[in-house]
Design an enzyme around this catalytic site. Sequence first.
Site, PDB file in Angstrom:
ATOM      1  N   GLY A 147       0.819  -1.214   0.000  1.00  0.00           N
ATOM      2  CA  GLY A 147       0.000   0.000   0.000  1.00  0.00           C
ATOM      3  C   GLY A 147       0.846   1.253   0.000  1.00  0.00           C
ATOM      4  O   GLY A 147       0.506   2.248   0.644  1.00  0.00           O
ATOM      5  N   GLY A 193      -0.922   7.918   1.039  1.00  0.00           N
ATOM      6  CA  GLY A 193      -1.100   7.955   2.488  1.00  0.00           C
ATOM      7  C   GLY A 193       0.169   7.686   3.260  1.00  0.00           C
ATOM      8  O   GLY A 193       1.280   8.029   2.836  1.00  0.00           O
ATOM      9  N   ILE A 194       0.010   7.033   4.410  1.00  0.00           N
ATOM     10  CA  ILE A 194       1.166   6.776   5.259  1.00  0.00           C
ATOM     11  C   ILE A 194       2.110   5.747   4.635  1.00  0.00           C
ATOM     12  O   ILE A 194       3.298   5.723   4.949  1.00  0.00           O
ATOM     13  CB  ILE A 194       0.752   6.337   6.680  1.00  0.00           C
ATOM     14  CG1 ILE A 194      -0.048   5.030   6.657  1.00  0.00           C
ATOM     15  CG2 ILE A 194      -0.043   7.436   7.370  1.00  0.00           C
ATOM     16  CD1 ILE A 194      -0.401   4.517   8.044  1.00  0.00           C
ATOM     17  N   SER A 197      -4.634  -0.559  14.396  1.00  0.00           N
ATOM     18  CA  SER A 197      -5.457   0.626  14.643  1.00  0.00           C
ATOM     19  C   SER A 197      -5.997   0.587  16.069  1.00  0.00           C
ATOM     20  O   SER A 197      -6.117  -0.482  16.679  1.00  0.00           O
ATOM     21  CB  SER A 197      -6.622   0.682  13.653  1.00  0.00           C
ATOM     22  OG  SER A 197      -7.587   1.644  14.042  1.00  0.00           O
ATOM     23  N   TYR A 207     -13.994  -4.050  10.968  1.00  0.00           N
ATOM     24  CA  TYR A 207     -12.698  -3.370  10.845  1.00  0.00           C
ATOM     25  C   TYR A 207     -11.877  -3.570  12.119  1.00  0.00           C
ATOM     26  O   TYR A 207     -10.685  -3.893  12.052  1.00  0.00           O
ATOM     27  CB  TYR A 207     -12.908  -1.880  10.589  1.00  0.00           C
ATOM     28  CG  TYR A 207     -11.630  -1.090  10.493  1.00  0.00           C
ATOM     29  CD1 TYR A 207     -10.793  -1.220   9.393  1.00  0.00           C
ATOM     30  CD2 TYR A 207     -11.250  -0.211  11.513  1.00  0.00           C
ATOM     31  CE1 TYR A 207      -9.608  -0.500   9.298  1.00  0.00           C
ATOM     32  CE2 TYR A 207     -10.069   0.509  11.420  1.00  0.00           C
ATOM     33  CZ  TYR A 207      -9.259   0.363  10.314  1.00  0.00           C
ATOM     34  OH  TYR A 207      -8.081   1.070  10.232  1.00  0.00           O
TER      35      TYR A 207
END
Length: 338
Positions: A54, A58-59, A181, A211
Amino acid sequence: MIVYYTYLKYLAFAVVAASLPVIGLIVLKFIQKFSAGKVKSLVCLSGKTAIVTGGCSGIGFETALVLASRGARVIIADRKDATKAKNKIIEITHNTNIETKHLDLTSLQSVRKFAKEINGTEERLDILINNAGVGTVGNKHTDDGLHSTMQINHFGPFLLTHLLTDLLKKSAPSRIIFVSSVYAFCSNLTLDNLNYPQGHPLSLFRTSLIYGNSKLANIIAANGFAERLKEYGITSNSLHPGLINTSIYVKSAKYLGLQSLARLFRNIFLFAYGKTPEEGAQTTIHLALSNKLKDVTGKHFWDCRMFPMPLSAWNKKFCDDIWEKSEQLVELKPEERL
């Protein structure tokens, strides 16, 4: 005159009362900014190879950018075409040793193909960063029979890490990093909903739980690899990057019909109080670089600091059961199991 002063007194009281929420938000902003972790390590990564899943945006992109700036060979693994991200990193860092490879975590076949190519072409792998993830892609299942959100966030990275273990061993000391998260603390993970069953209507609450379950599974996986690979000089840790101002909320909201609310949330709250992707990448980079963490494994981090894990992650039987069920669901071969 008495009435006038009384009026002024109540007016002053009203002004102070009305300003308290604003003052509170300002204080919150200062706390958020000054408590945010920041990478302090000056380590050079010349001669090292890192994979960032990914890494297009983003990060993930910010992580790949910093690793490249330290001289590492960086492989951006993404479902999207990462050419633009690669060129931008090269332009900024002048490090041309950047590769892009296709990796679709919704397909276990794609994960296996990617891992086979890496094992066949790369001489070493020093840092594996399982960064790619989604908030939700709807209540659907992939061709592998796995819930899409769970497969992208947990099953795909779980299989990928297994398949790259031999290369990580060969390159030891090496590091595995799982981006989890805070939602891991808000979950209801069980063996029955590890692969969330079909036919359940989607709701904001249920989506949040799925999630959260995937992010708890990240921590369990990170700890499981830490336990099983410690003797080989491989560390494995997990982290919460913070509340980041990225498009993940808007992308997820479209499956719930809440795009307008998500845009409002991003444009106001996240703009004012969320971290930038650069700030959100700091803990990941800290885990990848810091010499102080070279022997630290099986831990969870927030803002570049060690942080307590959810209670479920301390339950060894529960974690072992989740691990074994994950092995079955991704169809690990006997020789691939640790």
